[in-house]
Design a protein around this motif. Structure first.
Motif, mmCIF file in Angstrom:
data_model
loop_
_atom_site.group_PDB
_atom_site.id
_atom_site.type_symbol
_atom_site.label_atom_id
_atom_site.label_comp_id
_atom_site.label_asym_id
_atom_site.label_seq_id
_atom_site.Cartn_x
_atom_site.Cartn_y
_atom_site.Cartn_z
ATOM 1 N N TYR A 189 0.826 -1.208 0.000
ATOM 2 C CA TYR A 189 0.000 0.000 0.000
ATOM 3 C C TYR A 189 0.864 1.264 0.000
ATOM 4 N N GLY A 190 0.190 2.395 -0.238
ATOM 5 C CA GLY A 190 0.780 3.652 0.154
ATOM 6 C C GLY A 190 0.700 3.745 1.668
ATOM 7 N N CYS A 191 1.686 4.388 2.289
ATOM 8 C CA CYS A 191 1.790 4.408 3.748
ATOM 9 C C CYS A 191 1.915 5.843 4.228
ATOM 10 N N ALA A 192 1.282 6.150 5.374
ATOM 11 C CA ALA A 192 1.262 7.511 5.900
ATOM 12 C C ALA A 192 2.005 7.611 7.224
ATOM 13 N N ALA A 193 2.787 8.675 7.355
ATOM 14 C CA ALA A 193 3.321 9.073 8.662
ATOM 15 C C ALA A 193 2.311 10.039 9.264
ATOM 16 N N VAL A 194 1.965 9.862 10.546
ATOM 17 C CA VAL A 194 0.838 10.609 11.101
ATOM 18 C C VAL A 194 1.134 11.142 12.493
ATOM 19 N N ASP A 195 0.380 12.182 12.855
ATOM 20 C CA ASP A 195 0.326 12.707 14.212
ATOM 21 C C ASP A 195 -1.128 12.654 14.674
ATOM 22 N N PRO A 196 -1.386 12.406 15.957
ATOM 23 C CA PRO A 196 -2.772 12.351 16.442
ATOM 24 C C PRO A 196 -3.425 13.729 16.447
ATOM 25 N N THR A 225 1.680 13.702 7.985
ATOM 26 C CA THR A 225 2.905 14.502 7.848
ATOM 27 C C THR A 225 3.795 14.028 6.709
ATOM 28 N N GLY A 226 3.491 12.868 6.148
ATOM 29 C CA GLY A 226 4.269 12.352 5.034
ATOM 30 C C GLY A 226 3.641 11.096 4.477
ATOM 31 N N LEU A 227 3.957 10.800 3.222
ATOM 32 C CA LEU A 227 3.437 9.591 2.583
ATOM 33 C C LEU A 227 4.514 8.973 1.705
ATOM 34 N N VAL A 228 4.468 7.667 1.602
ATOM 35 C CA VAL A 228 5.395 6.953 0.729
ATOM 36 C C VAL A 228 4.642 5.801 0.077
ATOM 37 N N GLU A 229 4.921 5.567 -1.208
ATOM 38 C CA GLU A 229 4.227 4.539 -1.963
ATOM 39 C C GLU A 229 4.923 3.192 -1.809
ATOM 40 N N LYS A 230 4.208 2.199 -1.293
ATOM 41 C CA LYS A 230 4.664 0.817 -1.169
ATOM 42 C C LYS A 230 6.085 0.712 -0.605
ATOM 43 N N PRO A 231 6.271 1.138 0.640
ATOM 44 C CA PRO A 231 7.616 1.099 1.218
ATOM 45 C C PRO A 231 8.037 -0.308 1.615
ATOM 46 N N ASP A 232 9.321 -0.510 1.752
ATOM 47 C CA ASP A 232 9.817 -1.726 2.384
ATOM 48 C C ASP A 232 9.311 -1.715 3.823
ATOM 49 N N PRO A 233 8.745 -2.825 4.313
ATOM 50 C CA PRO A 233 8.201 -2.833 5.679
ATOM 51 C C PRO A 233 9.179 -2.313 6.726
ATOM 52 N N ALA A 234 10.475 -2.560 6.530
ATOM 53 C CA ALA A 234 11.464 -2.103 7.506
ATOM 54 C C ALA A 234 11.606 -0.586 7.508
ATOM 55 N N ASP A 235 11.215 0.067 6.408
ATOM 56 C CA ASP A 235 11.365 1.515 6.292
ATOM 57 C C ASP A 235 10.047 2.264 6.430
ATOM 58 N N ALA A 236 8.945 1.543 6.608
ATOM 59 C CA ALA A 236 7.629 2.180 6.662
ATOM 60 C C ALA A 236 7.500 3.047 7.907
ATOM 61 N N PRO A 237 6.958 4.265 7.773
ATOM 62 C CA PRO A 237 6.816 5.148 8.936
ATOM 63 C C PRO A 237 5.698 4.744 9.884
ATOM 64 N N SER A 238 4.808 3.857 9.461
ATOM 65 C CA SER A 238 3.699 3.407 10.309
ATOM 66 C C SER A 238 3.093 2.174 9.663
ATOM 67 N N ASN A 239 2.033 1.653 10.250
ATOM 68 C CA ASN A 239 1.269 0.586 9.595
ATOM 69 C C ASN A 239 -0.093 1.107 9.134
ATOM 70 N N GLU A 262 4.867 5.194 -13.332
ATOM 71 C CA GLU A 262 3.566 5.837 -13.372
ATOM 72 C C GLU A 262 3.570 7.112 -12.544
ATOM 73 N N ILE A 263 2.630 7.995 -12.841
ATOM 74 C CA ILE A 263 2.452 9.210 -12.052
ATOM 75 C C ILE A 263 1.629 8.840 -10.828
ATOM 76 N N GLN A 264 2.266 8.912 -9.669
ATOM 77 C CA GLN A 264 1.647 8.424 -8.440
ATOM 78 C C GLN A 264 0.922 9.551 -7.709
ATOM 79 N N LEU A 265 -0.341 9.321 -7.377
ATOM 80 C CA LEU A 265 -1.093 10.283 -6.583
ATOM 81 C C LEU A 265 -0.443 10.469 -5.215
ATOM 82 N N THR A 266 0.126 9.393 -4.677
ATOM 83 C CA THR A 266 0.786 9.479 -3.375
ATOM 84 C C THR A 266 1.907 10.500 -3.374
ATOM 85 N N LEU A 272 1.771 17.984 -0.788
ATOM 86 C CA LEU A 272 0.757 18.741 -0.058
ATOM 87 C C LEU A 272 0.963 18.608 1.447
ATOM 88 N N ALA A 273 1.303 17.410 1.894
ATOM 89 C CA ALA A 273 1.501 17.186 3.326
ATOM 90 C C ALA A 273 2.718 17.942 3.850
#
Length: 300
Positions: A174-181, A191-205, A232-236, A242-243
């Motif tokens: 998936y695309g993955c999001a770094a978030v604050d509550p 606060t950030g997004l990444v498209e299909k990250p390596d699980p070891a590098d993902a900022p969250s689940n 491809e042109i990724q929306l993420t 924007l984030a």
């Protein structure tokens, strides 16, 4: 006096994909038209948009997608035949899709990714916020998601993405999001997004699922976005910009969804979605559940 944000009324549904995971069924039939029980998957998505108050629907299509347009159009011969038979029940079902929404269509042309498909909607959307619904994700109508996203966008401005917690090992799909509550338990600040990250590098689940409510500023970013993952042109990638800079188009928030979601883009999940929805139907459920219990018992 506080200026109210514009009311969202337009939904965009990208539907230009080739559906290669369902070949040979999708050789001549759009994957969006594959039935989920007795309705094509795409009708569930349009119904969701309408339920959230978005009655102006633009579908981004491609070659061999004409059946999508036919499904949401009148079929006078079929309606006349059902009328002559006095089959009012089936006639009502046939006409239901005709009157759901005001439908528009534009062809994507080259399949250059979700970001490019969204960019194709720019002339129709104009300068107002709009929703994007991916046809592979079916959201159970008993667990409203899009209406909540519209509510947050109209309150906070900017863009809103749908998030769902997944197993850390699955985040690379998936695309993955770094978030604050935030003060809302089901809303986070992205606060950030990444498209299909390596699980070891993902900022969250927190995985991005197929619902977005976007500020029109995303179009300007997409026009300047270079092809990313998969060429491809990724929306993420555009949402990441924007984030990172709220001055461009406001903040990006995420609504954390914990309800029922059916992934019809995967063959196994597609079959599970049919079974679940059939079991819950008043007209099919009792007999189908009885047969299913007997079948499972015999097989085990």
């Amino acid at each position: 006096m506080t200026q109210s944000l514009p009311r969202i009324s337009k939904a965009v549904i990208p539907a230009a994909g080739l559906g290669t995971r369902f070949l040979p069924a999708t050789k001549a039939t759009p994957k969006e038209m594959l039935p989920v029980v007795d309705k094509p998957a795409i009708q569930y998505v349009v119904e969701e948009a309408v339920e959230a108050g978005l009655s102006d629907v633009l579908m981004i299509t491609g070659r061999n997608k004409r059946p999508l347009e036919d499904h949401f159009d009148r079929n006078y011969e079929l309606e006349e035949a059902l009328t002559r038979k006095g089959d009012s029940e089936r006639l009502s079902k046939v006409r239901e899709s005709n009157d759901l929404a005001t439908m528009h269509y534009v062809r994507q042309g080259d399949p250059r990714g979700l970001g490019h498909a969204v960019l194709c909607a720019a002339p129709h959307v104009g300068e107002q916020p709009f929703a994007v619904l991916l046809g592979d994700d079916l959201i159970d109508p008993r667990d409203p998601l899009l209406s909540r996203m519209v509510e947050i966008q109209e309150r906070e401005g900017g863009s809103v993405v749908a998030l769902m917690e997944v197993e850390p090992s699955q985040i690379g799909l998936y695309g993955c999001a770094a978030v604050d509550p935030t003060a809302d338990s089901d809303v986070v600040k992205v606060t950030g997004l990444v498209e299909k990250p390596d699980p070891a590098d993902a900022p969250s689940n927190y995985a991005i699922i197929g619902r977005y409510v976007l500020d029109p500023a995303v179009f300007g970013i997409l026009r300047e976005t270079e092809p990313g993952r998969g060429g491809e042109i990724q929306l993420t990638d555009a949402l990441q910009k924007l984030a990172m800079d709220e001055k461009i188009g406001g903040p990006v928030h995420g609504v954390v969804f914990k309800g029922r979601r059916y992934d019809t883009g995967d063959r196994g999940d597609y079959l599970r979605a049919i079974v679940r929805l059939a079991c819950e139907r008043e007209d099919l459920g009792p007999d189908f559940r009885t047969w299913l219990r007997s079948y499972v018992s015999e097989e085990l």
